[in-house]
Design a protein around this motif. Structure first.
Motif, PDB file in Angstrom:
ATOM      1  N   ILE A   1       1.515   7.438  -6.098  1.00 12.33           N
ATOM      2  CA  ILE A   1       0.986   6.915  -4.518  1.00 12.33           C
ATOM      3  C   ILE A   1       0.742   5.416  -5.020  1.00 12.33           C
ATOM      4  O   ILE A   1       1.103   4.574  -3.980  1.00 12.33           O
ATOM      5  N   ASP A   2       0.321   4.917  -5.998  1.00 11.88           N
ATOM      6  CA  ASP A   2       0.296   3.562  -6.559  1.00 11.88           C
ATOM      7  C   ASP A   2       1.859   2.803  -6.113  1.00 11.88           C
ATOM      8  O   ASP A   2       1.931   1.821  -5.831  1.00 11.88           O
ATOM      9  N   GLU A   3       2.905   3.465  -6.571  1.00 14.30           N
ATOM     10  CA  GLU A   3       4.213   3.086  -6.285  1.00 14.30           C
ATOM     11  C   GLU A   3       4.494   3.101  -4.894  1.00 14.30           C
ATOM     12  O   GLU A   3       5.240   2.105  -4.512  1.00 14.30           O
ATOM     13  N   GLN A   4       4.004   3.950  -4.070  1.00 11.78           N
ATOM     14  CA  GLN A   4       4.243   3.817  -2.615  1.00 11.78           C
ATOM     15  C   GLN A   4       3.379   2.590  -2.022  1.00 11.78           C
ATOM     16  O   GLN A   4       4.306   1.991  -1.085  1.00 11.78           O
ATOM     17  N   VAL A   5       2.625   2.455  -2.514  1.00 14.99           N
ATOM     18  CA  VAL A   5       1.425   1.047  -2.092  1.00 14.99           C
ATOM     19  C   VAL A   5       2.731  -0.166  -2.354  1.00 14.99           C
ATOM     20  O   VAL A   5       2.571  -0.895  -1.538  1.00 14.99           O
ATOM     21  N   SER A   6       3.134  -0.181  -3.471  1.00 18.99           N
ATOM     22  CA  SER A   6       3.789  -1.209  -3.991  1.00 18.99           C
ATOM     23  C   SER A   6       5.126  -1.264  -3.072  1.00 18.99           C
ATOM     24  O   SER A   6       5.521  -2.431  -2.790  1.00 18.99           O
ATOM     25  N   ALA A   7       5.742  -0.254  -2.784  1.00 15.67           N
ATOM     26  CA  ALA A   7       7.031  -0.062  -2.171  1.00 15.67           C
ATOM     27  C   ALA A   7       6.628  -0.663  -0.478  1.00 15.67           C
ATOM     28  O   ALA A   7       7.427  -1.322   0.017  1.00 15.67           O
ATOM     29  N   LEU A   8       5.363  -0.237   0.020  1.00 17.50           N
ATOM     30  CA  LEU A   8       4.876  -0.644   1.216  1.00 17.50           C
ATOM     31  C   LEU A   8       4.765  -2.173   1.039  1.00 17.50           C
ATOM     32  O   LEU A   8       4.577  -2.779   2.222  1.00 17.50           O
ATOM     33  N   GLY A   9       4.352  -2.937   0.292  1.00 19.65           N
ATOM     34  CA  GLY A   9       4.206  -4.459   0.328  1.00 19.65           C
ATOM     35  C   GLY A   9       5.149  -5.351   1.010  1.00 19.65           C
ATOM     36  O   GLY A   9       4.483  -6.169   1.509  1.00 19.65           O
ATOM     37  N   PRO A  10       6.297  -5.254   0.832  1.00 15.70           N
ATOM     38  CA  PRO A  10       7.081  -6.173   1.291  1.00 15.70           C
ATOM     39  C   PRO A  10       7.011  -5.968   2.812  1.00 15.70           C
ATOM     40  O   PRO A  10       7.317  -6.870   3.732  1.00 15.70           O
ATOM     41  N   ILE A  11       6.733  -4.783   3.236  1.00 15.82           N
ATOM     42  CA  ILE A  11       6.888  -4.260   4.572  1.00 15.82           C
ATOM     43  C   ILE A  11       5.712  -4.899   5.399  1.00 15.82           C
ATOM     44  O   ILE A  11       5.674  -5.366   6.516  1.00 15.82           O
ATOM     45  N   VAL A  12       4.595  -5.022   4.755  1.00 14.92           N
ATOM     46  CA  VAL A  12       3.095  -5.374   5.251  1.00 14.92           C
ATOM     47  C   VAL A  12       3.320  -6.885   5.283  1.00 14.92           C
ATOM     48  O   VAL A  12       2.938  -7.483   6.142  1.00 14.92           O
ATOM     49  N   GLU A  13       3.887  -7.536   4.389  1.00 14.19           N
ATOM     50  CA  GLU A  13       4.139  -8.970   4.592  1.00 14.19           C
ATOM     51  C   GLU A  13       4.863  -9.507   5.659  1.00 14.19           C
ATOM     52  O   GLU A  13       4.721 -10.318   6.194  1.00 14.19           O
ATOM     53  N   ARG A  14       5.877  -8.448   5.999  1.00 11.35           N
ATOM     54  CA  ARG A  14       6.791  -8.820   7.220  1.00 11.35           C
ATOM     55  C   ARG A  14       5.949  -8.495   8.415  1.00 11.35           C
ATOM     56  O   ARG A  14       6.046  -9.456   9.135  1.00 11.35           O
ATOM     57  N   TYR A  15       5.402  -7.629   8.567  1.00 11.52           N
ATOM     58  CA  TYR A  15       4.823  -7.035  10.026  1.00 11.52           C
ATOM     59  C   TYR A  15       3.338  -7.472  10.152  1.00 11.52           C
ATOM     60  O   TYR A  15       2.758  -7.304  10.972  1.00 11.52           O
TER      61      TYR A  15
END
Length: 153
Positions: free
Chosen positions: A45-59
């Motif tokens: 799940i920590d890896e999922q949070v990391s993968a979500l990081g660039p998406i959160v930065e964009r949107y």
């Protein structure tokens, strides 16, 4: 656009779920498979949070309190015994289900936006969440007879 609201829900639910898996691992150390698997799933799940990081930065993201509300107060401290394990696993299942459907909602937005990066992240993370749910359901099925019928006391 309300995608930021759901990204906030997703981000918070992932952190809450990872923390809950860690708490169950710590609280049920007498069950080696639970301790090990919960620790591994929390790391995933920590890896999922990391993968979500660039998406959160964009949107962007808007923080919402719902996942913490779903995080049962008892999960801050695990219950003891077979029934306690069963109930803790059920709490994890409920939170993982919330996370799963939130991935689905975000995935629908990704499709509508034709955002290939977000589509890829959602696809990978939905598969991870499906595995979490499958393990939890299997472990609940394994625990239920012993906890509900065989145990005395």
């Amino acid at each position: 656009m309300h995608l930021a609201t759901y990204l906030g829900l997703l981000h918070t639910s992932l952190r809450t779920l990872a923390d809950a898996f860690r708490e169950v691992a710590k609280g049920h150390g007498d069950e080696p498979d639970v301790q090990h698997t919960c620790t591994v799933l929390a790391s995933r799940i920590d890896e999922q949070v990391s993968a979500l990081g660039p998406i959160v930065e964009r949107y962007g993201e808007h923080s919402e309190p719902e996942p913490e509300r779903l995080h049962a107060a008892e999960l801050k401290e695990t219950r003891s015994g077979g029934v306690g394990l069963l109930r803790d696993l059920q709490d994890l299942y409920a939170l993982a289900s919330f996370t799963d459907i939130t991935w689905t909602v975000v995935g629908q937005a990704a499709q509508a936006l034709r955002d290939e990066e977000l589509i890829d992240v959602v696809s990978t993370c939905e598969q991870d969440t499906a595995r979490q749910l499958a393990w939890l359901k299997t472990r609940i099925k394994q625990s239920a007879p012993q906890a509900l019928i065989a145990a005395r006391g």
